[in-house]
Design a protein around this motif. Structure first.
Motif, PDB file in Angstrom:
ATOM      1  N   ASP A 192       3.524  26.449  51.196  1.00  0.00           N
ATOM      2  CA  ASP A 192       3.854  26.458  49.768  1.00  0.00           C
ATOM      3  C   ASP A 192       5.364  26.505  49.551  1.00  0.00           C
ATOM      4  O   ASP A 192       5.888  25.871  48.628  1.00  0.00           O
TER       5      ASP A 192
ATOM      6  N   LYS B 117       6.566  23.394  47.376  1.00  0.00           N
ATOM      7  CA  LYS B 117       6.900  23.687  45.988  1.00  0.00           C
ATOM      8  C   LYS B 117       8.394  23.901  45.765  1.00  0.00           C
ATOM      9  O   LYS B 117       8.805  24.314  44.682  1.00  0.00           O
TER      10      LYS B 117
ATOM     11  N   GLU C 169      11.886  23.410  44.590  1.00  0.00           N
ATOM     12  CA  GLU C 169      12.463  22.624  43.503  1.00  0.00           C
ATOM     13  C   GLU C 169      13.875  22.188  43.887  1.00  0.00           C
ATOM     14  O   GLU C 169      14.710  23.012  44.262  1.00  0.00           O
TER      15      GLU C 169
ATOM     16  N   GLN D  11      11.140  15.740  46.423  1.00  0.00           N
ATOM     17  CA  GLN D  11      10.389  16.770  47.118  1.00  0.00           C
ATOM     18  C   GLN D  11      10.711  16.727  48.605  1.00  0.00           C
ATOM     19  O   GLN D  11      11.153  15.713  49.138  1.00  0.00           O
TER      20      GLN D  11
END
Length: 224
Positions: free
Chosen positions: A90, A94, A96, A102
């Motif tokens: 994660d 995830k 940012e 990404q």
């Protein structure tokens, strides 16, 4: 239409491998980050770290591969299920980034030396997530972009001017191919219809309508 063709046109990876260590309640969490482009390469790094840190209690892992991040794997390596590998994954998935891309083609391995104090399930989740997030904070990242390479035929006398003006306009100019009677100027652009149309318009102005672009290939490049 090739349904297997990647739809992503950019992503971010590591510029180079890195390592960072945290101590949490006497346990050492050593995070290794590697740039990898295959599952086999990821598993080679994991195997090597198991040998280097043969005396560690856990070698927990997570990795994401491919421009579209289709391959994602994690492993708790003996920690309670879901407390290590998934939080690590994660933290990668995830993350940012300022440019909106990404992370991919990254392997994270957290080597834990147990310090004698149990953290509990929640504490482990936070520790492994923090270990990867903090390592990413200290790592140098690198954007990658899928470029379409187009070729512009040019007279020898015009090729250098075309190169200079295209670079000045912000285009990525690849090495020119010099032939006996002419030259082929190679230009890399983002692999989108809008970028192609913009380049065609620019080349039409640059060459007074005489230049004809030919698309040759697409490839991923590091934007250094």
């Amino acid at each position: 239409m090739n349904t297997n063709e990647s739809v992503a046109t950019s992503y971010t990876t590591l510029r180079g491998d890195s390592v960072h260590e945290l101590e949490i309640k006497r346990s050492r969490f050593i995070t290794y980050l590697y740039r990898v482009e295959s599952e086999a390469a990821a598993r080679e790094h994991i195997a090597a770290l198991r040998k280097t840190h043969f005396d560690a209690r856990h070698h927990c892992t997570a990795f994401i591969l491919g421009p579209d991040r289709m391959t994602q794997r994690s492993n708790d390596d003996g920690e309670p299920s879901g407390t290590a590998g998934i939080p690590m994954l994660d933290a990668l998935a995830k993350r940012e980034l300022p440019d909106g891309t990404q992370l991919s083609d990254i392997l994270a391995v957290v080597v834990r030396y147990f310090g004698g104090i149990k953290l509990g399930a929640g504490g482990l989740v936070r520790a492994y997530s923090e270990a990867v997030s903090t390592a990413l904070d200290h790592a140098t990242l690198l954007p990658r972009q899928r470029l379409r390479i187009l070729t512009l035929p040019a007279a020898h006398a015009s090729a250098a001017r075309y190169e200079n003006e295209l670079r000045a306009a912000g285009y990525q100019v690849e090495p020119t191919q010099w032939q006996a009677e002419s030259a082929l100027v190679h230009i890399g652009i983002p692999d989108t219809p809008e970028a192609a149309e913009e380049l065609r318009t620019h080349v039409a102005t640059l060459t007074a309508g005489a230049g004809e672009l030919t698309a040759t290939e697409t490839r991923w490049v590091d934007l250094i």
